[in-house]
Every structure is written in structure tokens, then in C-alpha cells.
Write a protein that holds these residues in place. Structure first.
Motif, PDB file in Angstrom:
ATOM      1  N   GLU A  69     -12.782   9.289  20.373  1.00 34.40           N
ATOM      2  CA  GLU A  69     -13.300   8.008  19.874  1.00 34.40           C
ATOM      3  C   GLU A  69     -12.908   7.768  18.418  1.00 34.40           C
ATOM      4  OE1 GLU A  69     -15.069   5.634  21.445  1.00 34.40           O
ATOM      5  OE2 GLU A  69     -14.994   6.738  23.342  1.00 34.40           O
ATOM      6  N   CYS A  70     -13.214   8.763  17.558  1.00 28.24           N
ATOM      7  CA  CYS A  70     -13.030   8.551  16.120  1.00 28.24           C
ATOM      8  C   CYS A  70     -11.992   9.496  15.507  1.00 28.24           C
ATOM      9  CB  CYS A  70     -14.367   8.711  15.394  1.00 28.24           C
ATOM     10  SG  CYS A  70     -14.972  10.399  15.361  1.00 28.24           S
TER      11      CYS A  70
ATOM     12  N   CYS B 201     -19.634  14.851  19.441  1.00 34.81           N
ATOM     13  CA  CYS B 201     -19.031  14.551  18.154  1.00 34.81           C
ATOM     14  C   CYS B 201     -20.137  14.223  17.153  1.00 34.81           C
ATOM     15  CB  CYS B 201     -18.079  13.364  18.291  1.00 34.81           C
ATOM     16  SG  CYS B 201     -17.452  12.803  16.686  1.00 34.81           S
TER      17      CYS B 201
ATOM     18  N   CYS C  31     -19.365  10.378  15.205  1.00 39.90           N
ATOM     19  CA  CYS C  31     -19.691   9.083  15.831  1.00 39.90           C
ATOM     20  C   CYS C  31     -20.736   9.223  16.932  1.00 39.90           C
ATOM     21  CB  CYS C  31     -18.429   8.409  16.357  1.00 39.90           C
ATOM     22  SG  CYS C  31     -17.694   9.223  17.788  1.00 39.90           S
TER      23      CYS C  31
ATOM     24  N   SER D 249     -20.874  10.866  19.971  1.00 38.79           N
ATOM     25  CA  SER D 249     -20.468  10.547  21.329  1.00 38.79           C
ATOM     26  C   SER D 249     -20.285  11.831  22.134  1.00 38.79           C
ATOM     27  CB  SER D 249     -19.181   9.723  21.334  1.00 38.79           C
ATOM     28  OG  SER D 249     -18.113  10.485  20.826  1.00 38.79           O
TER      29      SER D 249
ATOM     30  N   CYS E 197     -12.317  14.410  18.427  1.00 43.58           N
ATOM     31  CA  CYS E 197     -12.988  13.389  19.221  1.00 43.58           C
ATOM     32  C   CYS E 197     -12.018  12.259  19.591  1.00 43.58           C
ATOM     33  CB  CYS E 197     -14.148  12.851  18.392  1.00 43.58           C
ATOM     34  SG  CYS E 197     -14.893  11.374  19.057  1.00 43.58           S
TER      35      CYS E 197
END
Ligand SMILES: [Zn+2]
Ligand SMILES: [Zn+2]
Length: 115
Positions: free
Chosen positions: A56-57, A36, A39, A41, A54
Motif C-alpha cells: 500500500e505505502c 504495516c 498505514c 493495513s 507494504c
């Protein structure tokens, strides 16, 4: 059958990933490592989905680790490879961008199988 691949870097970053697909879901799921840009990751995305976001974000600025910009040196051995939609996606034992330290010192290593 899927492969278990470990991503590890000198900085201490380590992640075990379940790649490919299993017996029950190989027609709808094929996991491959993604990066990503937003962020920074590393996560496993499903190649069957259009536009991988993603976890995560929620960002969509993602690219598979097969992308040339995420690899500084390709290795000779394949840690994992999979044909998908007429294209072979390959992870070698070369040097890849680490999501934690930002250096090209992340390596993928096959450590087993799953189904
Ligand atoms: Zn993200
Ligand atoms: Zn690192």
C-alpha cells in the motif's frame, strides 16, 4: 499446498488470504499475513523475502501476524501454521489487531485449500 484463510472483524472488515505456497512456487513463496505500522493495513507478505515492504505505502515497518503485539489472546486451534527457517509461525483462532478499527477483534478462520 496452501491454505485459504479469512480474516474477519466485528466492524465489517473482511479479507480472504491465500497463505503458504502452491505446487509450483512453494520453494520460493510462503505467504503469511503481515501488518504495516505505517498505514495500518493487513497484507500477505512472502516469508522468503528479506525485509517485507507494504504494497500500500511501500513502508518497511511491517511485522508478521505471529508477532505477540498483534494478538491479545491466542486461541487453541491453529487457523494456519507453517515452519519457515527453523521457526514455526502460527495463526490461531484467537483475537488479533484489526487494521480497520484498531480493536483486538479480528479473527482468522481457515476456509479451504489451494495449490
Ligand atoms: Zn503500509
Ligand atoms: Zn475491526
Amino acid at each position: 499446498m496452501g491454505s485459504i484463510v479469512e480474516a474477519a472483524c466485528d466492524c465489517g472488515y473482511q479479507k480472504e488470504m491465500f497463505l503458504g505456497g502452491g505446487m509450483s512456487d512453494f520453494t520460493t513463496r510462503c505467504s503469511f499475513p503481515y501488518y504495516c505500522n505505517t498505514c495500518r493495513s493487513l497484507f500477505d507478505g512472502n516469508l522468503f523475502l528479506q525485509g517485507i515492504s507494504c504494497p500500500e505505502c511501500g513502508g518497511t515497518q511491517t511485522r508478521p501476524y505471529d508477532d505477540g503485539g498483534l494478538c491479545s489472546r491466542k486461541g487453541d486451534l491453529h487457523a494456519f501454521s507453517r515452519w519457515h527457517a527453523g521457526k514455526e509461525l502460527v495463526l490461531t483462532d484467537g483475537e488479533y489487531l484489526c487494521p480497520k478499527c484498531g480493536q483486538f477483534s479480528l479473527r482468522f478462520k481457515p476456509i479451504g485449500c489451494w495449490d
